[in-house]
Design an enzyme around this catalytic site. Structure first.
Site, short mmCIF file in Angstrom:
data_model
loop_
_atom_site.label_atom_id
_atom_site.label_comp_id
_atom_site.label_asym_id
_atom_site.label_seq_id
_atom_site.Cartn_x
_atom_site.Cartn_y
_atom_site.Cartn_z
CG ASN A 1 2.24 -5.36 6.96
OD1 ASN A 1 3.05 -6.00 7.63
ND2 ASN A 1 0.98 -5.74 6.83
CG HIS B 1 0.39 5.14 3.92
ND1 HIS B 1 0.28 4.80 5.25
CD2 HIS B 1 -0.35 4.24 3.23
CE1 HIS B 1 -0.48 3.73 5.37
NE2 HIS B 1 -0.87 3.37 4.17
CB ALA C 1 -0.92 0.00 1.22
#
Length: 255
Positions: free
Chosen positions: A169, A199, A100
């Site tokens: 992760n 993010h 991701a």
């Protein structure tokens, strides 16, 4: 060209989406999807791990020791230095999937030129998706209400990845790409306005800086994960097949 024999470790949503895509659009032989207690047969070329960090600890070392290559999605498991050494011992090849997060190719290029001065990650997600068993009841309730912004973790990326094994992760992926397990930092923020997961990556080295913002739609069936993850795994599987000389859709390998 030879037919590639593929298995999937983990019988959840990501594996289901990925397996459907492979069976419908790729010229590979899908041997099976394997849950916690399923026997994984011999003869596989590659296994795509889409399970949990615990499954990585329990099953991936044996696959690698048997010469099977593994595409890893639960990169957070590599925050454990002892396990990381085991996973990299081979003879099977461990391949970390970006999942991701983006910008890691440039982070790795900066790191190749020398140690990085700063590596940081800030992740924002819907509060209810960040509830963890170790949290106090009061904090869990605040997250489920989802009415306030809360900084849930701030520290070494490796530690954050262990605190949020299904949600961070990306923190371990950044630390791995930067080779900065002892210095890379991460923040996890519960954000009630976050309709998507966000993010923000930053890395600085002698040759420049990387600033990347990645915004991902949550999986409709598993909101803790981003919907893009299964397709990142498919992209990794395509690159793997091309590098190994297996039959695959036409395309160029990106490394």
């Amino acid at each position: 060209m030879a037919e590639m024999r593929v298995g999937f470790l983990g019988d959840g949503h990501i594996s289901g989406v990925l397996r459907d895509a492979v069976e419908q659009t790729r010229p590979h032989l899908v041997v099976g999807t394997f849950g916690r207690d399923d026997l994984i047969p011999d003869g596989l070329d590659v296994v795509v791990e889409a399970a949990t960090q615990q499954a990585v600890r329990e099953r991936v070392p044996g696959l690698l020791a048997g010469g099977v290559d593994v595409i890893l999605l639960s990169v957070g498991a590599m925050a454990d230095a002892t396990l990381r050494t085991t996973l990299l011992a081979g003879p099977g090849q461990l391949i970390a999937c970006t999942g991701a997060i983006g910008g890691l190719d440039q982070v790795r290029a900066l790191r190749a030129a020398g140690p990085l001065r700063e590596v940081t990650l800030e992740s924002r997600k819907l509060p209810a998706t960040l509830v963890q068993p170790w949290m106090a009841d009061e904090l869990q309730e605040r997250l489920r209400r989802g009415t306030e912004e809360i900084v849930l973790a701030e520290g070494l990326a490796a530690d954050v990845a262990r605190q949020f094994p299904t949600s961070a992760n990306v923190a371990a992926s950044l630390a791995l790409a930067a080779d900065a397990w002892d210095t890379a930092t991460a923040r996890v923020i519960a954000d009630p306005t976050a309709t998507h997961t966000r993010h923000e990556v930053f890395a600085a080295g002698d040759l420049g800086e990387v600033r990347a913002v990645v915004v991902n739609a949550p999986s409709p069936d598993r909101p803790r994960s981003s919907a893009i993850v299964a397709w990142a795994a498919l992209r990794a599987l395509d690159d793997y097949a091309r590098m190994r000389g297996f039959a695959t859709p036409e395309g160029v390998v990106f490394l």
